[in-house]
Structure formats: C-alpha cells, structure tokens
Design a protein around this motif. Sequence first.
Motif, PDB file in Angstrom:
ATOM      1  N   VAL A   3      30.073  45.029  54.469  1.00  0.00           N
ATOM      2  CA  VAL A   3      30.879  45.844  53.558  1.00  0.00           C
ATOM      3  C   VAL A   3      30.218  45.888  52.190  1.00  0.00           C
ATOM      4  O   VAL A   3      30.251  46.901  51.500  1.00  0.00           O
ATOM      5  CB  VAL A   3      32.303  45.268  53.460  1.00  0.00           C
ATOM      6  CG1 VAL A   3      33.118  45.998  52.427  1.00  0.00           C
ATOM      7  CG2 VAL A   3      32.981  45.319  54.812  1.00  0.00           C
ATOM      8  N   LYS A   4      29.571  44.805  51.802  1.00  0.00           N
ATOM      9  CA  LYS A   4      28.934  44.751  50.490  1.00  0.00           C
ATOM     10  C   LYS A   4      27.686  45.616  50.419  1.00  0.00           C
ATOM     11  O   LYS A   4      27.277  46.030  49.349  1.00  0.00           O
ATOM     12  CB  LYS A   4      28.588  43.307  50.151  1.00  0.00           C
ATOM     13  CG  LYS A   4      29.826  42.452  50.003  1.00  0.00           C
ATOM     14  CD  LYS A   4      29.474  41.007  49.874  1.00  0.00           C
ATOM     15  CE  LYS A   4      30.755  40.207  49.867  1.00  0.00           C
ATOM     16  NZ  LYS A   4      30.649  38.952  50.518  1.00  0.00           N
ATOM     17  N   GLU A  74      38.453  36.618  39.335  1.00  0.00           N
ATOM     18  CA  GLU A  74      37.160  37.311  39.456  1.00  0.00           C
ATOM     19  C   GLU A  74      36.887  37.736  40.896  1.00  0.00           C
ATOM     20  O   GLU A  74      36.389  38.838  41.130  1.00  0.00           O
ATOM     21  CB  GLU A  74      36.033  36.417  38.941  1.00  0.00           C
ATOM     22  CG  GLU A  74      36.074  36.191  37.450  1.00  0.00           C
ATOM     23  CD  GLU A  74      36.006  37.480  36.650  1.00  0.00           C
ATOM     24  OE1 GLU A  74      35.211  38.370  37.004  1.00  0.00           O
ATOM     25  OE2 GLU A  74      36.762  37.605  35.673  1.00  0.00           O
ATOM     26  N   ILE A  75      37.214  36.887  41.848  1.00  0.00           N
ATOM     27  CA  ILE A  75      37.032  37.243  43.262  1.00  0.00           C
ATOM     28  C   ILE A  75      37.923  38.418  43.627  1.00  0.00           C
ATOM     29  O   ILE A  75      37.478  39.368  44.278  1.00  0.00           O
ATOM     30  CB  ILE A  75      37.326  36.025  44.173  1.00  0.00           C
ATOM     31  CG1 ILE A  75      36.232  34.972  44.007  1.00  0.00           C
ATOM     32  CG2 ILE A  75      37.431  36.451  45.633  1.00  0.00           C
ATOM     33  CD1 ILE A  75      36.525  33.667  44.680  1.00  0.00           C
ATOM     34  N   SER A  76      39.153  38.393  43.177  1.00  0.00           N
ATOM     35  CA  SER A  76      40.074  39.496  43.470  1.00  0.00           C
ATOM     36  C   SER A  76      39.591  40.800  42.853  1.00  0.00           C
ATOM     37  O   SER A  76      39.650  41.860  43.478  1.00  0.00           O
ATOM     38  CB  SER A  76      41.474  39.170  42.959  1.00  0.00           C
ATOM     39  OG  SER A  76      41.995  38.061  43.640  1.00  0.00           O
ATOM     40  N   LYS A  77      39.101  40.746  41.620  1.00  0.00           N
ATOM     41  CA  LYS A  77      38.584  41.952  40.972  1.00  0.00           C
ATOM     42  C   LYS A  77      37.381  42.513  41.718  1.00  0.00           C
ATOM     43  O   LYS A  77      37.230  43.728  41.825  1.00  0.00           O
ATOM     44  CB  LYS A  77      38.209  41.651  39.521  1.00  0.00           C
ATOM     45  CG  LYS A  77      39.397  41.530  38.610  1.00  0.00           C
ATOM     46  CD  LYS A  77      38.949  41.292  37.184  1.00  0.00           C
ATOM     47  CE  LYS A  77      40.128  41.154  36.251  1.00  0.00           C
ATOM     48  NZ  LYS A  77      39.713  40.912  34.863  1.00  0.00           N
ATOM     49  N   HIS A  78      36.532  41.628  42.213  1.00  0.00           N
ATOM     50  CA  HIS A  78      35.366  42.076  42.979  1.00  0.00           C
ATOM     51  C   HIS A  78      35.802  42.850  44.226  1.00  0.00           C
ATOM     52  O   HIS A  78      35.254  43.914  44.528  1.00  0.00           O
ATOM     53  CB  HIS A  78      34.501  40.882  43.386  1.00  0.00           C
ATOM     54  CG  HIS A  78      33.432  41.227  44.357  1.00  0.00           C
ATOM     55  ND1 HIS A  78      32.304  41.938  44.009  1.00  0.00           N
ATOM     56  CD2 HIS A  78      33.327  40.988  45.687  1.00  0.00           C
ATOM     57  CE1 HIS A  78      31.557  42.115  45.076  1.00  0.00           C
ATOM     58  NE2 HIS A  78      32.153  41.545  46.104  1.00  0.00           N
ATOM     59  N   TYR A  79      36.783  42.338  44.940  1.00  0.00           N
ATOM     60  CA  TYR A  79      37.249  43.003  46.152  1.00  0.00           C
ATOM     61  C   TYR A  79      37.996  44.296  45.847  1.00  0.00           C
ATOM     62  O   TYR A  79      37.994  45.224  46.648  1.00  0.00           O
ATOM     63  CB  TYR A  79      38.110  42.052  46.990  1.00  0.00           C
ATOM     64  CG  TYR A  79      37.261  41.141  47.842  1.00  0.00           C
ATOM     65  CD1 TYR A  79      36.863  41.525  49.106  1.00  0.00           C
ATOM     66  CD2 TYR A  79      36.842  39.911  47.355  1.00  0.00           C
ATOM     67  CE1 TYR A  79      36.060  40.696  49.882  1.00  0.00           C
ATOM     68  CE2 TYR A  79      36.040  39.077  48.124  1.00  0.00           C
ATOM     69  CZ  TYR A  79      35.654  39.485  49.375  1.00  0.00           C
ATOM     70  OH  TYR A  79      34.850  38.665  50.142  1.00  0.00           O
TER      71      TYR A  79
END
Length: 107
Positions: A3-4, A74-79
């Motif tokens: 996905v990335k 930060e992890i949530s914002k990345h996703y």
Amino acid sequence: MSVKDTKAEVNTITYDKDKIEDKVGSIYEAIVIMGKRAEQINAEIRTELHNKLDEFAVHNSTLEEVFENREQIEISKHYEKLPKPTSIAIEEWLNEDVYFRKTEDRK
C-alpha cells in the motif's frame, strides 16, 4: 503490491469507463471485483494500523496520558494520508495486478 508503494490517486479523478470494463465486458462485474479488492486492502491496512498502535498501548494509563501519546498521533496521521482502498483497488485493476476468476468457469 504494498500500500505504501502504490501510485494511486489521493484525490478523486475520472476514469475511462471503457478501460475499466475492458477485461470483463461489464462495468458492473468490474466494480464488484474492484470493490472486493478494496475490502481486502482495507482489512490489511486496518490490521497493520492496529498492530502498530498496540505497540504503544499502555493499559494502566490515565485519560490525559492517552491523548498525549505523540507516536500514536503521528502513525494515525500517516495512515490518514494514504490513498483510499478504493483508489488503490482501481489502480491495481487498471494495471492488471488483480487476479480474479468466475466461479461458473469451473464447470
């Protein structure tokens, strides 16, 4: 395909209907196949996100500590910035990266 690593659109764009229905001959069949692939992608992303967030989970914390965990934010914002599963599924479909079969073909 990760996905990335996808080059799927983040914003809504218009696709050529003929390219989408070209492989199966019916726009409806193509949409069903892409929809099922989008559900698979969504499940993969959700599982990966929950696993990463569980690494930071503290079970004996106060409510204030939970809201201040910057790593989780930060992890949530990345996703949130990733393309939507539907966009990824359409991109895979147009690049012919989706494997599908019709059950009535096995007769």
